[in-house]
Structures are given as C-alpha cells and as structure tokens.
Design a protein around this motif. Structure first.
Motif, PDB file in Angstrom:
ATOM      1  N   ASN A   1       0.806  -1.222   0.000  1.00  0.00           N
ATOM      2  CA  ASN A   1       0.000   0.000   0.000  1.00  0.00           C
ATOM      3  C   ASN A   1       0.840   1.274   0.000  1.00  0.00           C
ATOM      4  O   ASN A   1       0.359   2.326  -0.452  1.00  0.00           O
ATOM      5  N   TRP A   2       2.058   1.204   0.486  1.00  0.00           N
ATOM      6  CA  TRP A   2       2.881   2.398   0.596  1.00  0.00           C
ATOM      7  C   TRP A   2       4.095   2.345  -0.330  1.00  0.00           C
ATOM      8  O   TRP A   2       4.195   3.113  -1.287  1.00  0.00           O
ATOM      9  N   LEU A   3       5.012   1.430  -0.078  1.00  0.00           N
ATOM     10  CA  LEU A   3       6.240   1.409  -0.874  1.00  0.00           C
ATOM     11  C   LEU A   3       5.932   1.178  -2.355  1.00  0.00           C
ATOM     12  O   LEU A   3       6.385   1.926  -3.227  1.00  0.00           O
ATOM     13  N   ALA A   4       5.176   0.113  -2.629  1.00  0.00           N
ATOM     14  CA  ALA A   4       4.898  -0.228  -4.022  1.00  0.00           C
ATOM     15  C   ALA A   4       4.093   0.846  -4.730  1.00  0.00           C
ATOM     16  O   ALA A   4       4.333   1.148  -5.899  1.00  0.00           O
ATOM     17  N   ARG A   5       3.144   1.454  -4.023  1.00  0.00           N
ATOM     18  CA  ARG A   5       2.303   2.458  -4.673  1.00  0.00           C
ATOM     19  C   ARG A   5       3.060   3.752  -4.955  1.00  0.00           C
ATOM     20  O   ARG A   5       2.772   4.440  -5.928  1.00  0.00           O
ATOM     21  N   PHE A   6       4.018   4.119  -4.114  1.00  0.00           N
ATOM     22  CA  PHE A   6       4.833   5.286  -4.433  1.00  0.00           C
ATOM     23  C   PHE A   6       5.643   5.019  -5.699  1.00  0.00           C
ATOM     24  O   PHE A   6       5.745   5.882  -6.575  1.00  0.00           O
ATOM     25  N   GLN A   7       6.221   3.821  -5.818  1.00  0.00           N
ATOM     26  CA  GLN A   7       7.055   3.532  -6.983  1.00  0.00           C
ATOM     27  C   GLN A   7       6.222   3.305  -8.229  1.00  0.00           C
ATOM     28  O   GLN A   7       6.644   3.674  -9.332  1.00  0.00           O
ATOM     29  N   SER A   8       5.049   2.725  -8.068  1.00  0.00           N
ATOM     30  CA  SER A   8       4.205   2.450  -9.233  1.00  0.00           C
ATOM     31  C   SER A   8       2.743   2.695  -8.909  1.00  0.00           C
ATOM     32  O   SER A   8       2.026   1.764  -8.496  1.00  0.00           O
ATOM     33  N   PRO A   9       2.257   3.909  -9.112  1.00  0.00           N
ATOM     34  CA  PRO A   9       0.829   4.182  -8.904  1.00  0.00           C
ATOM     35  C   PRO A   9      -0.076   3.350  -9.812  1.00  0.00           C
ATOM     36  O   PRO A   9      -1.247   3.156  -9.512  1.00  0.00           O
ATOM     37  N   SER A  10       0.477   2.839 -10.933  1.00  0.00           N
ATOM     38  CA  SER A  10      -0.329   2.059 -11.869  1.00  0.00           C
ATOM     39  C   SER A  10      -0.389   0.575 -11.500  1.00  0.00           C
ATOM     40  O   SER A  10      -0.921  -0.227 -12.265  1.00  0.00           O
ATOM     41  N   PHE A  11       0.197   0.190 -10.341  1.00  0.00           N
ATOM     42  CA  PHE A  11       0.133  -1.182  -9.845  1.00  0.00           C
ATOM     43  C   PHE A  11       0.902  -2.165 -10.747  1.00  0.00           C
ATOM     44  O   PHE A  11       0.403  -3.236 -11.080  1.00  0.00           O
ATOM     45  N   LYS A  12       2.118  -1.789 -11.126  1.00  0.00           N
ATOM     46  CA  LYS A  12       2.949  -2.745 -11.853  1.00  0.00           C
ATOM     47  C   LYS A  12       3.310  -3.916 -10.933  1.00  0.00           C
ATOM     48  O   LYS A  12       3.305  -3.782  -9.704  1.00  0.00           O
ATOM     49  N   PRO A  13       3.598  -5.082 -11.506  1.00  0.00           N
ATOM     50  CA  PRO A  13       3.888  -6.254 -10.673  1.00  0.00           C
ATOM     51  C   PRO A  13       5.169  -6.061  -9.863  1.00  0.00           C
ATOM     52  O   PRO A  13       5.978  -5.174 -10.141  1.00  0.00           O
ATOM     53  N   ILE A  14       5.348  -6.928  -8.873  1.00  0.00           N
ATOM     54  CA  ILE A  14       6.389  -6.749  -7.866  1.00  0.00           C
ATOM     55  C   ILE A  14       7.366  -7.921  -7.877  1.00  0.00           C
ATOM     56  O   ILE A  14       6.977  -9.075  -8.032  1.00  0.00           O
ATOM     57  N   GLN A  15       8.651  -7.601  -7.703  1.00  0.00           N
ATOM     58  CA  GLN A  15       9.657  -8.579  -7.336  1.00  0.00           C
ATOM     59  C   GLN A  15      10.300  -8.130  -6.028  1.00  0.00           C
ATOM     60  O   GLN A  15      10.516  -6.938  -5.816  1.00  0.00           O
ATOM     61  N   ALA A  16      10.585  -9.088  -5.165  1.00  0.00           N
ATOM     62  CA  ALA A  16      11.290  -8.804  -3.915  1.00  0.00           C
ATOM     63  C   ALA A  16      12.729  -9.275  -4.101  1.00  0.00           C
ATOM     64  O   ALA A  16      13.014 -10.470  -3.965  1.00  0.00           O
ATOM     65  N   THR A  17      13.635  -8.350  -4.431  1.00  0.00           N
ATOM     66  CA  THR A  17      14.993  -8.768  -4.776  1.00  0.00           C
ATOM     67  C   THR A  17      15.857  -9.038  -3.550  1.00  0.00           C
ATOM     68  O   THR A  17      16.970  -9.533  -3.696  1.00  0.00           O
ATOM     69  N   GLU A  18      15.364  -8.711  -2.371  1.00  0.00           N
ATOM     70  CA  GLU A  18      15.989  -9.157  -1.128  1.00  0.00           C
ATOM     71  C   GLU A  18      14.895  -9.417  -0.105  1.00  0.00           C
ATOM     72  O   GLU A  18      13.919  -8.673  -0.005  1.00  0.00           O
ATOM     73  N   SER A  19      15.071 -10.494   0.662  1.00  0.00           N
ATOM     74  CA  SER A  19      14.185 -10.790   1.770  1.00  0.00           C
ATOM     75  C   SER A  19      14.801 -11.916   2.567  1.00  0.00           C
ATOM     76  O   SER A  19      15.704 -12.607   2.080  1.00  0.00           O
ATOM     77  N   GLY A  20      14.336 -12.106   3.779  1.00  0.00           N
ATOM     78  CA  GLY A  20      14.835 -13.233   4.548  1.00  0.00           C
ATOM     79  C   GLY A  20      15.127 -12.901   5.990  1.00  0.00           C
ATOM     80  O   GLY A  20      14.824 -11.815   6.488  1.00  0.00           O
ATOM     81  N   TYR A  21      15.745 -13.864   6.659  1.00  0.00           N
ATOM     82  CA  TYR A  21      16.000 -13.806   8.092  1.00  0.00           C
ATOM     83  C   TYR A  21      17.458 -14.152   8.368  1.00  0.00           C
ATOM     84  O   TYR A  21      18.117 -14.811   7.565  1.00  0.00           O
ATOM     85  N   ASN A  22      17.962 -13.702   9.531  1.00  0.00           N
ATOM     86  CA  ASN A  22      19.322 -14.039   9.941  1.00  0.00           C
ATOM     87  C   ASN A  22      19.291 -14.705  11.307  1.00  0.00           C
ATOM     88  O   ASN A  22      18.289 -14.655  12.016  1.00  0.00           O
TER      89      ASN A  22
END
Length: 435
Positions: free
Chosen positions: A224-245
């Motif tokens: 709702n926040w990060l993705a919408r600022f970058q793409s108001p048109s709702f382009k698809p998403i990739q998460a190029t980093e994620s995980g746990y340590n």
C-alpha cells in the motif's frame, strides 16, 4: 490472491468447526512456485564466495534454485556463465557502478559499459536487469541523490529498451530502504517493468500485521505504501531481497524458526502475487553480526535447516515443461479458520497439490525462544470428484525442514490431516490422467 474461487464462499457452522465451501477453486501451475524462488550471491566479494566457488556450485545444484541476483561485474559473468551451462541457473543483473568506493555516488557514464558487458559476456544467462541497490543509504556525499537515482534509473531503462539485444529483458526498479525514500523518489512507472521491494520482516513471521503505524513492516503495508509510491499504476512486484538471519543479539532468529519462516515466506509472497523473491543470501559471509548470518549455508558450507527446506519445496513442486492451463478442483475444507493459508497447485500430469500452513508466530522475539503453536486438524472433502481422486499423500515439513511423506487414507472422497506452523502439502492423484 492466488486462491481464485469461481463461485462464492459459503461459511456455516459444522459441529465445533467451520466448513469452508470452496466451489471450483482454480489451481495454479506447480512449477510457477519454483520459478518464484531466487537467492542472492556475492561472487566478487573476497570471502567464501570467491574462494569456495566449487563447493557453492555443488550446493546450488543440489538445492535446485534456478535464479540468482548479483552485481554486473566480471566475477559474476564468469560464474553465471558456468552456472548456466552446468545447471541452467539464470541471473538478475544488478547495475549501478559508483564513482570511487562504496558507499559513493552513482556514475551514470558507466551505464553503457555495464550494458555492453551484459550483452557481450552474459546475455544468455540474464533474466532481468535491476536498477541500483538501496541508494538512499549508499549514496555517500551525493547531496542530490533523489534526482540522481531517478535520472540514472530512467536512463538505464531507456538504453535497455532501445537496444535490440536487451529490449525484451524486464527492468526492475531501484530498491530503497525507507518509506520516506520511496515517497521522495516517487512515481517510477515510466522507467520500470517491476516494482522492487526489499521485504525484510525483522524477527517476525511472514504474514504479520506489522509493528508500526499503518501496519508498518507487513506485506500489506509494503504493497500500500512502498509499491504504490514507486508504481501508482500497480505494476507487478519482485522482492529482490528478503529473509531472516540467525544473529540473536541483533534481532535474529533461531535456525529452526528461520526454516519455518523462510519456507512460509516464499509461499506467502507467492500467494500475495510477488513474481519472484530472492532470499538474502546463499552463504554466511563470515563477518560478525547480522550481515554474516543470512545464508542458506553456514560459512563452512554446512547446510542450515532452511537449505533443506528450500530443496524440499523445489523437489515437491518442480515440474518443468511446456506451458499448460491448470484445471479447477471442487473441494471443501472443514477446520478451525485460525490464521490458515492455502494454495492449490497442479502439475502437468494432472495431479493436484494443496499447500497449507498456519501463519502464526514460531519465534518469541521478546525471549529469543522457539514457539510451537498447536496443530489444527483439517478434513478435506472432494466435491464432484470428476478426476476420480482416490489417493492422497501428505508431505509434512518438520521443525528442521526435513520431509516426512505419509500415505493418507481416503474414505468417501474425504481425507484428514493436520496443519501446523510448518508447510504441509497434500498430493491428490488425478486418476483420469494416469490411465
């Protein structure tokens, strides 16, 4: 949401539980889940990545991951070509050369050189091109970092799309680390094909509801926040980093909790529509603190439980082949609807795979202890059994991500099994496709 139900859901009491009537659920291709799994590497780093490539290559081959994210540089090209030729692994190429060391300002005069190298040294292995990494915290003395990341990313996109050899490669937007940064950089629709999110969720479970205002930290908040600022048109998403340590002093979690959370992370992100998630990272880098504790492997290349967990996910759902249109399945689930998740998959041979889990905490981050919430019993009923499903097999992940395979007894088109805070998968054999 991947659980498409063509007719409406009907909820009604059934004894002490709730029957969920899920008429005609559309399955998704099992292999598309495997296609969503990636991992970060650092082939140019002067540590275990550089000095133990042979061992890491073997581990990559064993685990079955098909996609890697790394920087566009000579070390990456050399390794990526070998990995592609030997194992079929392809690369998301991260761009963004700097003026001097790191952190430092971007050098846009290097864009042509980077793209030319990708074309001439790594074209066959490149699956996508990514704009610079986390520039909001790595720009050094660049006082106009907002304008420069926008100019760099838009120039990169224009050059990729104008090049006959590169134009069909998707461009992933620049990753940033704060909501204020996404807001400041703003609308990037004109120079991205995919939104880029780095979806770290600290020491909380993947489907948590956040721990700040507006659900800060949750998947929904990121959408709702990060993705919408970058793409108001709702382009698809990739998460190029994620995980746990696993560095507990800095907010990490146990290897057992990491096993549960990361397998569920891949499943939950896929369920929420993220095209590909790149786990950070392949192997512990060796330095002290959290940055050295994100790997699927320990520094000595011994396998953490999560390595086995990812390997098991890929072994269950892997189904390479030509594109096909999955079928629908008419089924009902009778169980307590307490934080359960499900995704229905199908393989090319017609068999269905129902993945289920409880999206609950598996780690007490206040006391740094593992949690084991109670299991919930599920009664699965096949309604209108047009596929003559009479055999069911349960693939059950243990606390250490080891896999137990159990033949389930089916009676009157019904089968019972338990779901926990670990992934469970029920294979339903389609008899009409095995005759």
């Amino acid at each position: 949401m991947l659980r498409l139900i063509i007719t409406s859901l009907i909820f009604f009491l059934h004894g002490s539980s709730i029957l969920v009537r899920a008429d005609i659920v559309q399955a998704v291709a099992a292999d598309s889940f495997v296609e969503s799994i990636g991992v970060n590497t650092h082939w140019a780093y002067p540590n275990v990545y550089r000095y133990n490539y042979t061992g890491l290559k073997q581990k990559l081959g064993d685990v079955g991951i098909r996609y890697i994210r790394d920087g566009a540089n000579a070390a990456t090209y050399n390794r990526s070509n070998d990995l592609f030729e030997s194992l079929g692994i392809r690369m998301n190429m991260l761009t963004g050369r700097r003026s001097g060391g790191y952190p430092a300002p971007l050098d846009p005069t290097q864009i042509d050189a980077e793209l030319n190298e990708i074309k001439t040294q790594a074209l066959n292995v490149t699956i996508s091109i990514e704009a610079p990494n986390e520039y909001d915290i790595s720009h050094g003395p660049d006082t106009d970092w907002i304008g420069n990341i926008k100019n760099y990313s838009s120039t990169l996109y224009a050059k990729v799309k104008a090049d006959e050899l590169l134009k069909n490669l998707p461009v992933i937007g620049p990753s940033l680390t704060k909501v204020e940064s996404y807001e400041a950089v703003g609308n990037s629709d004109s120079f991205i094909d995919y939104v880029n999110l780095h979806l770290y969720q600290a020491n909380r479970w993947p489907g948590n509801n956040g721990w700040g205002s507006n659900g800060y930290g949750s998947i929904t908040w990121a959408f709702n926040w990060l993705a919408r600022f970058q793409s108001p048109s709702f382009k698809p998403i990739q998460a190029t980093e994620s995980g746990y340590n696993n560095d507990l002093p800095s907010g990490g979690i146990s290897e057992i909790a990491e096993c549960k959370y990361t397998t569920r992370m891949f499943a939950e992100f896929f369920r929420r529509g993220i095209l590909r998630t790149y786990k950070y990272e392949l192997v512990n880098q060796g330095q002290a603190g959290r940055e050295g504790a994100f790997g699927l492997l320990r520094k000595d290349l011994s396998e953490k439980p999560i390595y086995q967990g990812v390997k098991n996910l890929i072994s269950i759902f892997g189904d390479k082949g030509a594109d096909f249109t999955p079928s629908t399945l008419d089924y009902a689930l009778d169980h307590q609807l307490n934080d359960s998740r499900e995704i229905l998959f199908q393989k090319r041979n017609g068999d269905f795979y129902l993945m289920m889990w409880l999206e609950l905490p598996s780690w007490d981050f206040n006391n740094n202890t593992d949690l084991n919430p109670p299991a919930q019993q599920v009664l699965l009923t096949i309604l209108h059994n047009i596929y003559n499903i009479s055999n069911a097999t349960l693939y059950e992940f243990g606390n250490d991500c080891q896999l137990t395979v159990i033949d389930l007894q089916m009676n009157n088109n019904q089968v019972e099994f338990d779901i926990t805070d670990r992934i469970s998968v029920v294979k339903l054999t389609n008899s009409t496709s095995h005759t």
